[in-house]
Design a protein around this motif. Sequence first.
Motif, PDB file in Angstrom:
ATOM      1  N   PRO A   1     -13.441  -8.373   3.688  1.00  0.00           N
ATOM      2  CA  PRO A   1     -12.720  -8.057   2.449  1.00  0.00           C
ATOM      3  C   PRO A   1     -11.208  -7.955   2.613  1.00  0.00           C
ATOM      4  CG  PRO A   1     -13.703  -6.080   3.356  1.00  0.00           C
ATOM      5  CD  PRO A   1     -14.158  -7.214   4.246  1.00  0.00           C
ATOM      6  N   CYS A   2     -10.732  -7.715   3.826  1.00  0.00           N
ATOM      7  CA  CYS A   2      -9.293  -7.523   4.037  1.00  0.00           C
ATOM      8  C   CYS A   2      -8.588  -8.877   4.076  1.00  0.00           C
ATOM      9  CB  CYS A   2      -9.047  -6.750   5.326  1.00  0.00           C
ATOM     10  SG  CYS A   2      -9.873  -5.133   5.361  1.00  0.00           S
ATOM     11  N   GLU A   3      -7.509  -8.999   3.315  1.00  0.00           N
ATOM     12  CA  GLU A   3      -6.758 -10.241   3.221  1.00  0.00           C
ATOM     13  C   GLU A   3      -5.465 -10.144   4.016  1.00  0.00           C
ATOM     14  OE1 GLU A   3      -6.181 -11.292  -0.841  1.00  0.00           O
ATOM     15  OE2 GLU A   3      -8.220 -10.741  -1.452  1.00  0.00           O
ATOM     16  N   ASN A   4      -4.802 -11.318   4.152  1.00  0.00           N
ATOM     17  CA  ASN A   4      -3.483 -11.402   4.798  1.00  0.00           C
ATOM     18  C   ASN A   4      -3.472 -10.788   6.199  1.00  0.00           C
ATOM     19  OD1 ASN A   4      -2.157 -12.618   2.487  1.00  0.00           O
ATOM     20  ND2 ASN A   4      -2.359 -10.619   1.512  1.00  0.00           N
ATOM     21  N   GLY A   5      -4.569 -10.999   6.947  1.00  0.00           N
ATOM     22  CA  GLY A   5      -4.614 -10.537   8.326  1.00  0.00           C
ATOM     23  C   GLY A   5      -4.908  -9.081   8.504  1.00  0.00           C
ATOM     24  N   GLY A   6      -5.368  -8.393   7.439  1.00  0.00           N
ATOM     25  CA  GLY A   6      -5.684  -6.982   7.555  1.00  0.00           C
ATOM     26  C   GLY A   6      -6.922  -6.745   8.410  1.00  0.00           C
ATOM     27  N   THR A   7      -6.989  -5.591   9.039  1.00  0.00           N
ATOM     28  CA  THR A   7      -8.112  -5.223   9.895  1.00  0.00           C
ATOM     29  C   THR A   7      -9.037  -4.289   9.136  1.00  0.00           C
ATOM     30  OG1 THR A   7      -6.693  -5.411  11.846  1.00  0.00           O
ATOM     31  CG2 THR A   7      -8.780  -4.242  12.116  1.00  0.00           C
ATOM     32  N   CYS A   8     -10.340  -4.635   9.124  1.00  0.00           N
ATOM     33  CA  CYS A   8     -11.324  -3.866   8.364  1.00  0.00           C
ATOM     34  C   CYS A   8     -12.012  -2.853   9.280  1.00  0.00           C
ATOM     35  CB  CYS A   8     -12.360  -4.807   7.739  1.00  0.00           C
ATOM     36  SG  CYS A   8     -13.614  -3.959   6.757  1.00  0.00           S
ATOM     37  N   HIS A   9     -12.170  -1.626   8.771  1.00  0.00           N
ATOM     38  CA  HIS A   9     -12.891  -0.571   9.459  1.00  0.00           C
ATOM     39  C   HIS A   9     -13.917   0.000   8.495  1.00  0.00           C
ATOM     40  CE1 HIS A   9     -10.361  -0.350  13.082  1.00  0.00           C
ATOM     41  NE2 HIS A   9      -9.363  -0.672  12.260  1.00  0.00           N
ATOM     42  N   GLY A  10     -15.197  -0.138   8.834  1.00  0.00           N
ATOM     43  CA  GLY A  10     -16.254   0.349   7.970  1.00  0.00           C
ATOM     44  C   GLY A  10     -16.532   1.816   8.205  1.00  0.00           C
ATOM     45  N   HIS A  11     -16.960   2.489   7.135  1.00  0.00           N
ATOM     46  CA  HIS A  11     -17.304   3.896   7.196  1.00  0.00           C
ATOM     47  C   HIS A  11     -18.707   4.067   6.633  1.00  0.00           C
ATOM     48  CE1 HIS A  11     -13.212   5.121   8.253  1.00  0.00           C
ATOM     49  NE2 HIS A  11     -12.790   4.229   7.363  1.00  0.00           N
ATOM     50  N   ARG A  12     -19.559   4.697   7.369  1.00  0.00           N
ATOM     51  CA  ARG A  12     -20.932   4.899   6.935  1.00  0.00           C
ATOM     52  C   ARG A  12     -20.949   5.806   5.708  1.00  0.00           C
ATOM     53  NH1 ARG A  12     -25.142   6.780  11.370  1.00  0.00           N
ATOM     54  NH2 ARG A  12     -24.483   4.723  12.125  1.00  0.00           N
ATOM     55  N   GLY A  13     -21.450   5.258   4.613  1.00  0.00           N
ATOM     56  CA  GLY A  13     -21.557   6.012   3.378  1.00  0.00           C
ATOM     57  C   GLY A  13     -20.255   6.118   2.606  1.00  0.00           C
TER      58      GLY A  13
ATOM     59  N   GLY B   1      -2.281  -2.378  -0.561  1.00  0.00           N
ATOM     60  CA  GLY B   1      -3.445  -2.472  -1.427  1.00  0.00           C
ATOM     61  C   GLY B   1      -4.714  -2.172  -0.664  1.00  0.00           C
ATOM     62  N   PRO B   2      -5.807  -1.879  -1.392  1.00  0.00           N
ATOM     63  CA  PRO B   2      -7.083  -1.582  -0.723  1.00  0.00           C
ATOM     64  C   PRO B   2      -7.576  -2.715   0.155  1.00  0.00           C
ATOM     65  CG  PRO B   2      -7.149  -0.970  -3.049  1.00  0.00           C
ATOM     66  CD  PRO B   2      -5.890  -1.720  -2.856  1.00  0.00           C
ATOM     67  N   THR B   3      -7.241  -3.954  -0.212  1.00  0.00           N
ATOM     68  CA  THR B   3      -7.663  -5.107   0.590  1.00  0.00           C
ATOM     69  C   THR B   3      -6.468  -5.893   1.122  1.00  0.00           C
ATOM     70  OG1 THR B   3      -7.851  -6.452  -1.424  1.00  0.00           O
ATOM     71  CG2 THR B   3      -9.845  -5.328  -0.660  1.00  0.00           C
ATOM     72  N   CYS B   4      -5.278  -5.270   1.154  1.00  0.00           N
ATOM     73  CA  CYS B   4      -4.055  -5.913   1.680  1.00  0.00           C
ATOM     74  C   CYS B   4      -3.717  -7.194   0.922  1.00  0.00           C
ATOM     75  CB  CYS B   4      -4.195  -6.220   3.175  1.00  0.00           C
ATOM     76  SG  CYS B   4      -4.682  -4.802   4.182  1.00  0.00           S
ATOM     77  N   SER B   5      -3.962  -7.182  -0.376  1.00  0.00           N
ATOM     78  CA  SER B   5      -3.764  -8.397  -1.171  1.00  0.00           C
ATOM     79  C   SER B   5      -2.410  -8.451  -1.854  1.00  0.00           C
ATOM     80  CB  SER B   5      -4.864  -8.503  -2.240  1.00  0.00           C
ATOM     81  OG  SER B   5      -4.871  -7.353  -3.078  1.00  0.00           O
ATOM     82  N   PHE B   6      -1.604  -7.390  -1.727  1.00  0.00           N
ATOM     83  CA  PHE B   6      -0.323  -7.366  -2.422  1.00  0.00           C
ATOM     84  C   PHE B   6       0.817  -7.445  -1.421  1.00  0.00           C
ATOM     85  CE2 PHE B   6      -3.232  -4.598  -4.881  1.00  0.00           C
ATOM     86  CZ  PHE B   6      -3.441  -5.472  -5.930  1.00  0.00           C
ATOM     87  N   SER B   7       1.781  -8.320  -1.738  1.00  0.00           N
ATOM     88  CA  SER B   7       2.969  -8.448  -0.899  1.00  0.00           C
ATOM     89  C   SER B   7       4.043  -7.506  -1.412  1.00  0.00           C
ATOM     90  CB  SER B   7       3.471  -9.893  -0.920  1.00  0.00           C
ATOM     91  OG  SER B   7       4.679 -10.013  -0.199  1.00  0.00           O
ATOM     92  N   THR B   8       4.683  -6.783  -0.493  1.00  0.00           N
ATOM     93  CA  THR B   8       5.730  -5.829  -0.858  1.00  0.00           C
ATOM     94  C   THR B   8       7.132  -6.341  -0.571  1.00  0.00           C
ATOM     95  OG1 THR B   8       5.563  -4.783   1.320  1.00  0.00           O
ATOM     96  CG2 THR B   8       4.162  -3.907  -0.439  1.00  0.00           C
ATOM     97  N   ARG B   9       7.270  -7.597  -0.253  1.00  0.00           N
ATOM     98  CA  ARG B   9       8.611  -8.130   0.057  1.00  0.00           C
ATOM     99  C   ARG B   9       9.495  -8.128  -1.185  1.00  0.00           C
ATOM    100  NH1 ARG B   9       9.056 -10.786   4.968  1.00  0.00           N
ATOM    101  NH2 ARG B   9       7.088 -11.072   6.088  1.00  0.00           N
ATOM    102  N   ASN B  10       8.980  -8.584  -2.312  1.00  0.00           N
ATOM    103  CA  ASN B  10       9.756  -8.663  -3.545  1.00  0.00           C
ATOM    104  C   ASN B  10       9.131  -7.810  -4.636  1.00  0.00           C
ATOM    105  OD1 ASN B  10      11.551 -10.601  -2.430  1.00  0.00           O
ATOM    106  ND2 ASN B  10      10.012 -12.190  -2.786  1.00  0.00           N
TER     107      ASN B  10
END
Length: 375
Positions: free
Chosen positions: A219-231, A244-253
Amino acid sequence: MDSHTAKYLGCFFWALVVCLPLAQGADCQPGCHPVNGFCEVSSECRCRPGWQGPLCDQCVPFPGCLHGTCVKPGQCMCEEGWIGSRCDTVVHPCSSKPCSNYSKNCVETGNGGYTCLCAQGYMGKNCHMKRGPCIVNGSPCQNGGSCLDDDGFAPYASCVCSPGFTGQFCELDIDDCEPNPCENGGTCTDIGKSFHCSCPIGYGGVLCRNRIPACDSSPCENGGTCHGHRGRGFMCICKPYFAGPTCSFSTRNTSVNAVIKQRQNQNRHLHLRGHLKSAQLQEKEILTIKETIENRQSLLTKSQVICFMVLSFLTCLVVLGTTGIIFFSKFEVWLSNARYSHLLHKERDCFLKANDDENVSVNIIFPEKINQGNE
């Protein structure tokens, strides 16, 4: 032992060998086949392999022989009107009257085959079908529907629709997503005769009923690292300049306020269904001071700083070069004037020494005066 005694003993043993089986056979059931059957203690006639019947006089035919007999075990001799290795094919099929009442005649084609001559308006192998609405008027069914008219005897045609269609003539496309077959919050898309389920993160399968680890769907975009949590779903650790929750937003501009607003909007859709508490906490998530500092847009980018330094260096070179050119040109004029003045003074002294006794008026014009007069 004399010859008479030996003769009597020989007859006695011969009687035991020959006459004893005859005495036992005499007790068997009357009519029991002497070769194919035998008796033991009782008088019941027991058959040898390959023979059957009360008297063991009937052979056992080949297994599966339907309309045949045998003379020896394992044979299948067909009765009249039947052929084949098992006598299961009729030679005169018309004798069983396979054609319906709508047939004019039955014609045997040989090897057990036949043809029914149908009356006008009837059809089929046995003339059991009528040229009904489906044939006379053509099939009215659409989208692959099957036309039915009760073998032509129905007054009108009806349709059996293919999956995904309905209506009198199968002209209506059924919405396969109503009711929604997708489970666990999956989104259903109707694709004609079927449907497709877009499963939320953490679920998979045709109907989204299979639970899978959240990070398996990447689910993680733009090279983000995913860490799952049980429950508790999952968490994405974003690279710099992404949020963003899935690293889908760019903060450059993007301003910090816009990032916060996008985070709050996306938190409602991108977390696992069934973890309501976790989703509510993520909807209230705000940027920390550290994130604000990291996401703040810098005044000058690295490339702009490099460009500014290069232009400054070139400007300094131009200024230094121009100053050097002006300085050396002025120095050259000053040096020439100094040499010229020294030469004039030397000539004047020499001239004065040569004319010591005469009154001589000497007017020396220096280059500086000439330049000023010309100006």
